[in-house]
Design a protein around this motif. Structure first.
Motif, PDB file in Angstrom:
ATOM      1  N   THR A   1      64.629  92.048 -32.821  1.00 26.51           N
ATOM      2  CA  THR A   1      65.522  91.609 -31.751  1.00 26.51           C
ATOM      3  C   THR A   1      66.893  91.263 -32.307  1.00 26.51           C
ATOM      4  O   THR A   1      67.928  91.631 -31.730  1.00 26.51           O
ATOM      5  CB  THR A   1      64.933  90.383 -31.029  1.00 26.51           C
ATOM      6  OG1 THR A   1      63.663  90.729 -30.473  1.00 26.51           O
ATOM      7  CG2 THR A   1      65.850  89.908 -29.922  1.00 26.51           C
ATOM      8  N   ARG A   2      66.907  90.585 -33.424  1.00 28.98           N
ATOM      9  CA  ARG A   2      68.177  90.239 -34.072  1.00 28.98           C
ATOM     10  C   ARG A   2      68.952  91.500 -34.433  1.00 28.98           C
ATOM     11  O   ARG A   2      70.172  91.583 -34.223  1.00 28.98           O
ATOM     12  CB  ARG A   2      67.908  89.393 -35.320  1.00 28.98           C
ATOM     13  CG  ARG A   2      69.168  88.886 -36.032  1.00 28.98           C
ATOM     14  CD  ARG A   2      68.801  88.185 -37.334  1.00 28.98           C
ATOM     15  NE  ARG A   2      69.978  87.664 -38.011  1.00 28.98           N
ATOM     16  CZ  ARG A   2      70.452  86.439 -37.877  1.00 28.98           C
ATOM     17  NH1 ARG A   2      69.848  85.583 -37.066  1.00 28.98           N
ATOM     18  NH2 ARG A   2      71.516  86.045 -38.548  1.00 28.98           N
TER      19      ARG A   2
ATOM     20  N   HIS B   1      69.021  83.219 -32.244  1.00 31.28           N
ATOM     21  CA  HIS B   1      69.283  84.117 -33.367  1.00 31.28           C
ATOM     22  C   HIS B   1      70.585  83.811 -34.096  1.00 31.28           C
ATOM     23  O   HIS B   1      70.678  84.010 -35.310  1.00 31.28           O
ATOM     24  CB  HIS B   1      69.323  85.565 -32.864  1.00 31.28           C
ATOM     25  CG  HIS B   1      68.053  86.016 -32.232  1.00 31.28           C
ATOM     26  ND1 HIS B   1      66.985  86.497 -32.968  1.00 31.28           N
ATOM     27  CD2 HIS B   1      67.661  86.047 -30.929  1.00 31.28           C
ATOM     28  CE1 HIS B   1      65.993  86.816 -32.137  1.00 31.28           C
ATOM     29  NE2 HIS B   1      66.386  86.550 -30.904  1.00 31.28           N
ATOM     30  N   PHE B   2      71.610  83.326 -33.385  1.00 34.24           N
ATOM     31  CA  PHE B   2      72.922  83.086 -33.980  1.00 34.24           C
ATOM     32  C   PHE B   2      73.496  81.765 -33.480  1.00 34.24           C
ATOM     33  O   PHE B   2      73.363  81.441 -32.303  1.00 34.24           O
ATOM     34  CB  PHE B   2      73.889  84.226 -33.628  1.00 34.24           C
ATOM     35  CG  PHE B   2      73.452  85.564 -34.123  1.00 34.24           C
ATOM     36  CD1 PHE B   2      73.744  85.968 -35.423  1.00 34.24           C
ATOM     37  CD2 PHE B   2      72.723  86.406 -33.304  1.00 34.24           C
ATOM     38  CE1 PHE B   2      73.319  87.204 -35.887  1.00 34.24           C
ATOM     39  CE2 PHE B   2      72.292  87.643 -33.764  1.00 34.24           C
ATOM     40  CZ  PHE B   2      72.590  88.039 -35.056  1.00 34.24           C
TER      41      PHE B   2
ATOM     42  N   LEU C   1      77.909  86.021 -35.289  1.00 38.15           N
ATOM     43  CA  LEU C   1      77.449  87.367 -34.963  1.00 38.15           C
ATOM     44  C   LEU C   1      78.449  88.414 -35.447  1.00 38.15           C
ATOM     45  O   LEU C   1      78.062  89.429 -36.030  1.00 38.15           O
ATOM     46  CB  LEU C   1      77.235  87.496 -33.457  1.00 38.15           C
ATOM     47  CG  LEU C   1      76.894  88.892 -32.927  1.00 38.15           C
ATOM     48  CD1 LEU C   1      75.612  89.420 -33.573  1.00 38.15           C
ATOM     49  CD2 LEU C   1      76.749  88.862 -31.412  1.00 38.15           C
TER      50      LEU C   1
ATOM     51  N   LYS D   1      61.099  89.036 -33.978  1.00 34.88           N
ATOM     52  CA  LYS D   1      62.379  88.330 -34.012  1.00 34.88           C
ATOM     53  C   LYS D   1      63.405  89.096 -34.831  1.00 34.88           C
ATOM     54  O   LYS D   1      64.580  89.194 -34.442  1.00 34.88           O
ATOM     55  CB  LYS D   1      62.201  86.925 -34.571  1.00 34.88           C
ATOM     56  CG  LYS D   1      63.477  86.091 -34.499  1.00 34.88           C
ATOM     57  CD  LYS D   1      63.236  84.628 -34.837  1.00 34.88           C
ATOM     58  CE  LYS D   1      64.517  83.812 -34.659  1.00 34.88           C
ATOM     59  NZ  LYS D   1      64.302  82.369 -34.936  1.00 34.88           N
TER      60      LYS D   1
END
Length: 207
Positions: A11-12, A50-51, A57, A8
């Motif tokens: 990926t972020r 994630h956001f 972001l 994770k």
């Protein structure tokens, strides 16, 4: 489906890096989440894991974008000190190659007008870069450049680059860069005159 530890976070990080490129290249408002995720090689549906928002972001992507751009170009300024180092920053920042490299360049001129219309977290991230660059300009001048003068030089560099990128005539853009370089360096007259070095000569011919 189970993912390996750290998946994770990786990926972020990919999303943040992609956002830095896309926002600089396309503009924050023009670039949608789909475009960012495509740049990262991911599906748009995974973004909100994630956001919470595109603004969140952007707030996170600004600092890595500045670091990725190498602002200032510390590796290219090694061995330079005082006024020589400050002039080197001005030359590198207001160079035609930086004008052409919107996607890989400093995020400040690329996104300043759009950040002005955003909320607190994004402005706080932007401000942190401004404060850091101004502090580094001041520190590298060995205490002979005031904080206000460092902020003014930085603002001239950022604004000059933004205006140069915004005109259609390439020759006019380069004139704007040259004029801003001259004016920024003129503000350094109270600093000791630099000694011409090989690095300085190379910098002057690599624009």
């Amino acid at each position: 489906m189970r993912y390996a530890a750290g998946h994770k976070a990786r990926t972020r990080a990919k999303i943040v890096q992609a956002a830095g490129k896309v926002f600089r290249r396309e503009g924050y408002h023009a670039a949608g989440i789909d475009m960012v995720m495509e740049e990262a090689g991911l599906t748009a549906g995974g973004f909100y894991a994630h956001f919470p928002s595109k603004a969140a972001l952007l707030a996170e992507a600004l600092a890595p974008a500045a670091a990725e751009a190498g602002v200032p170009h510390d590796q290219e300024l090694e061995g330079e000190t005082g006024r020589t180092r400050t002039e080197a920053f001005i030359d590198r920042y207001l160079a035609p190659r930086h004008m052409r490299d919107t996607e890989g360049g400093c995020p400040l001129p690329a996104l300043a007008s759009e950040v002005a219309r955003t909320g607190g977290p994004v402005k706080a991230s932007f401000e942190a870069i401004v404060r850091d660059l101004a502090a580094r300009l001041k520190d590298q001048a060995d205490g002979e450049l005031s904080e206000d003068r460092a902020l003014a030089i930085l603002a001239l560099c950022v604004g000059g680059l933004g205006v140069a990128r915004s005109v259609q005539d390439k020759a006019l853009g380069e004139r704007i860069l040259a004029s801003c370089r001259d004016l920024a360096k003129a503000s350094l007259v109270t600093l000791p005159a630099p000694q011409t070095s090989a690095a300085t000569r190379n910098r002057e011919t690599d624009q």
